[in-house]
Design an enzyme around this catalytic site. Structure first.
Site, PDB file in Angstrom:
ATOM      1  N   GLU A 106       0.843  -1.186   0.000  1.00  0.00           N
ATOM      2  CA  GLU A 106       0.000   0.000   0.000  1.00  0.00           C
ATOM      3  C   GLU A 106       0.886   1.247   0.000  1.00  0.00           C
ATOM      4  O   GLU A 106       1.915   1.292   0.682  1.00  0.00           O
ATOM      5  CB  GLU A 106      -0.886  -0.019   1.239  1.00  0.00           C
ATOM      6  CG  GLU A 106      -1.817   1.169   1.378  1.00  0.00           C
ATOM      7  CD  GLU A 106      -2.575   1.152   2.695  1.00  0.00           C
ATOM      8  OE1 GLU A 106      -3.661   1.776   2.750  1.00  0.00           O
ATOM      9  OE2 GLU A 106      -2.099   0.523   3.669  1.00  0.00           O
ATOM     10  N   LYS A 207     -10.312   0.708  -1.067  1.00  0.00           N
ATOM     11  CA  LYS A 207     -10.214   0.452   0.374  1.00  0.00           C
ATOM     12  C   LYS A 207     -11.416   1.048   1.101  1.00  0.00           C
ATOM     13  O   LYS A 207     -11.748   2.219   0.925  1.00  0.00           O
ATOM     14  CB  LYS A 207      -8.910   1.048   0.911  1.00  0.00           C
ATOM     15  CG  LYS A 207      -8.662   0.779   2.391  1.00  0.00           C
ATOM     16  CD  LYS A 207      -7.330   1.382   2.820  1.00  0.00           C
ATOM     17  CE  LYS A 207      -7.033   1.139   4.295  1.00  0.00           C
ATOM     18  NZ  LYS A 207      -5.737   1.754   4.692  1.00  0.00           N
ATOM     19  N   CYS A 239      -4.746  -3.359   4.126  1.00  0.00           N
ATOM     20  CA  CYS A 239      -4.299  -2.866   5.434  1.00  0.00           C
ATOM     21  C   CYS A 239      -5.391  -2.919   6.511  1.00  0.00           C
ATOM     22  O   CYS A 239      -5.759  -3.991   6.967  1.00  0.00           O
ATOM     23  CB  CYS A 239      -3.719  -1.464   5.275  1.00  0.00           C
ATOM     24  SG  CYS A 239      -2.594  -1.000   6.627  1.00  0.00           S
TER      25      CYS A 239
END
Length: 537
Positions: A106, A207, A239
């Site tokens: 990321e 995300k 994440c």
């Protein structure tokens, strides 16, 4: 990325300048509500391989000196091309090791710490790969200002390698038709993208669970994204997503996905949420393969990447907190379905780079997996429950200290009671404690936890228990930990001296319990059962 990391990043990023990138290196019980493994019931599907070769790259990203300063597109491309050149080099190295897929971290193309305005020159308008099929390497001018997509596509094509990366997406919108449209008339998304071996753009994911990322928008709805390549289906998320049921657990349970690509910029938080700890624990608890690629910035506590395979744990992992260390390429052979490891060559081969000695639960809610008398070491003692309180990441745990030798402890917090049976040789000057927490975590995010944890304290002072440390000298020859969890989602961790992962050959996780009957070979730093009660978030 932790809040402390983001704050320190904003203040000290000038110190890094344009820092360069280093070039590196049992029986499973399923939940009743989890999809049954196709492999375990009837073998792999026709044409589905039994294994594949995967790579992840921990990247020492080139950073902008001042990420709050707005630059033009030309300057943005200059920085991104430096990072993309590293991606090209690592993809080539992975391809030479016969890797079929590579995952990059990321924020690996432009770094972290931007504002909404300063990230804008780095964004590209990424088309929907399903609605608008496209090979950017072959048709670079079909969509304007998509230099990053073109480069990633060509990296995949030139190396005959599936490429997964993370970048920024911008999408125009109008309040007239979309009430969620931002005031400036466009969305900005933190986005994972995937490319086939011929460069075809095959998947993108926005995300959903942002972590203090004011430069990005959360999409109006959570996306469950998969792609299939070389006959293996992968899910993708990013994440902070892994701490929440949607999309992480939903992709696994509702779509039956067994392989996950996971770009991350993970700020480590010992004693329970170091990247290698939690990512292995999640892969074990969900019984999936997790291909985790992290940023490499030890200055910001960002390091820790790996390829994790269900109950077998880490096939390969890396972390290095030395500020002078660099990125690392990790490659491993991965079983397509981690629930079907009949080949001993796959089992218990943990490899930690540059270190030679490391190469489902059921639904018994509100009960504790207890040992029979014959399973306990001799001369077991029930210890008086002297308790004290201390914090882990601002959560107040109830702890009880361990005494040298063998013992049995029970510690409770709210509805959760945790039990520990152990035998240890306590190093002089060290304090170990066993703790429980049952409550809503509200520091750097809000989510409900039920946790049982054994840990070494920072000092012999009780209030030091729960602070992050990296070294330990006490060995455990027997260990059994369990709790009466109210959730099916419990993720196991056993971490040893110097933040290394105890090989799964030395312990097992079943019926929501950790058991080591022959002991852990290295001194134990911590062991935990990290329960997530998603329905109470």
């Amino acid at each position: 990325m932790s809040l402390r990391v983001s704050v320190v990043l904003a203040v000290f990023v000038r110190l890094l300048g344009t820092r360069g990138s280093g070039i590196g290196a049992s029986n499973v019980q399923k939940r009743d509500d989890q999809p049954h493994s196709r492999c375990c019931e009837q073998g792999t599907l026709p044409g589905e391989p039994s294994s594949y070769i995967a790579a992840v790259y921990e990247h020492d990203t080139f950073l902008l000196q001042d990420p709050h300063h707005v630059v033009n597109r030309s300057s943005a491309l200059e920085l991104m091309r430096k990072n993309l050149q590293v991606f090209e080099d690592q993809a080539s190295a992975a391809s030479k090791q016969a890797a079929q897929i590579i995952v990059f971290p990321e924020d690996g193309i432009y770094g972290m710490g931007y504002t909404r305005d300063s990230i804008f020159p780095f964004l590209e308008e990424i088309p929907d790969p399903v609605m608008h099929p496209w090979n950017p390497c072959l048709l670079p001018y079909r969509h304007h200002h998509t230099e990053v997509l073109h480069t990633l596509s060509c990296i995949a094509r030139n190396n005959s390698l599936v490429v997964v990366a993370n970048m920024g997406d911008k999408q125009d919108c109008s309040r007239e038709v979309d009430p969620h449209c931002p005031d400036d008339g466009h969305y900005q998304f933190n986005t994972d993208v995937a490319f086939e071996t011929d460069g075809q753009f095959i998947a993108k994911y926005h995300k959903y669970n942002l972590f203090y990322e004011n430069q990005f928008d959360s999409p109006p709805r959570c996306e469950h994204v998969t792609f299939t390549t070389f006959s293996v289906t992968f899910g993708m998320f990013t994440c902070f997503d892994i701490l929440f049921k949607d999309p992480s657990v939903e992709v696994v349970e509702k779509l039956g996905v067994k392989n996950i690509v996971f770009p991350t910029a993970w700020g480590n938080a010992l004693p329970l949420r170091h990247a290698i700890q939690y990512h292995q624990a999640w892969a074990m608890g969900e019984n999936v393969n997790l291909l985790s690629a992290n940023q490499h910035h030890p200055f910001f506590d960002m390091t820790g990447s790996g390829i994790y395979s269900g109950q077998s744990g880490a096939l390969v992992y890396y972390h290095d907190s030395d500020w002078s260390s660099g990125g690392k390429l990790l490659v491993a052979v991965v079983p397509t379905d981690p629930g079907c490891l009949n080949d001993e060559n796959f089992c218990n081969k943990i490899t930690e780079y540059e270190k030679t000695d490391y190469p489902e639960q059921d639904n018994n809610y509100n009960t504790i997996s207890k040992l029979s008398a014959e399973d306990r070491p001799s001369r077991f003692r029930n210890l008086n429950a002297t308790t004290f309180q201390s914090k882990i990441e601002e959560d107040m745990y109830t702890f009880s200290p361990l005494e040298n030798g063998t013992g049995h402890l029970e510690v409770c917090d709210n509805a959760l009671c945790c039990q520990l049976d152990y035998s240890m040789s306590l190093k002089e000057g060290e304090l170990y404690a066993f703790g429980a927490f049952d409550g809503l975590h509200t520091f750097q995010g809000q989510y409900y936890l039920q946790v049982c944890v054994l840990l070494k304290c920072q000092s012999d002072i009780h209030t030091s228990c729960g602070r992050g440390i990296t070294s330990a000298g006490t060995s455990f020859s027997f260990l059994h930990m369990a709790g009466n969890f109210s959730t099916a989602y419990v993720y196991p961790e056993v971490t040893t001296d110097r933040v290394s992962l105890a090989p799964p050959s030395e312990w097992k996780f079943e019926a929501q319990a950790i058991t080591s009957t022959k002991g852990i070979s290295k001194p134990v730093l911590s062991a935990g059962l990290y329960g997530r009660w998603y329905d109470r978030d």
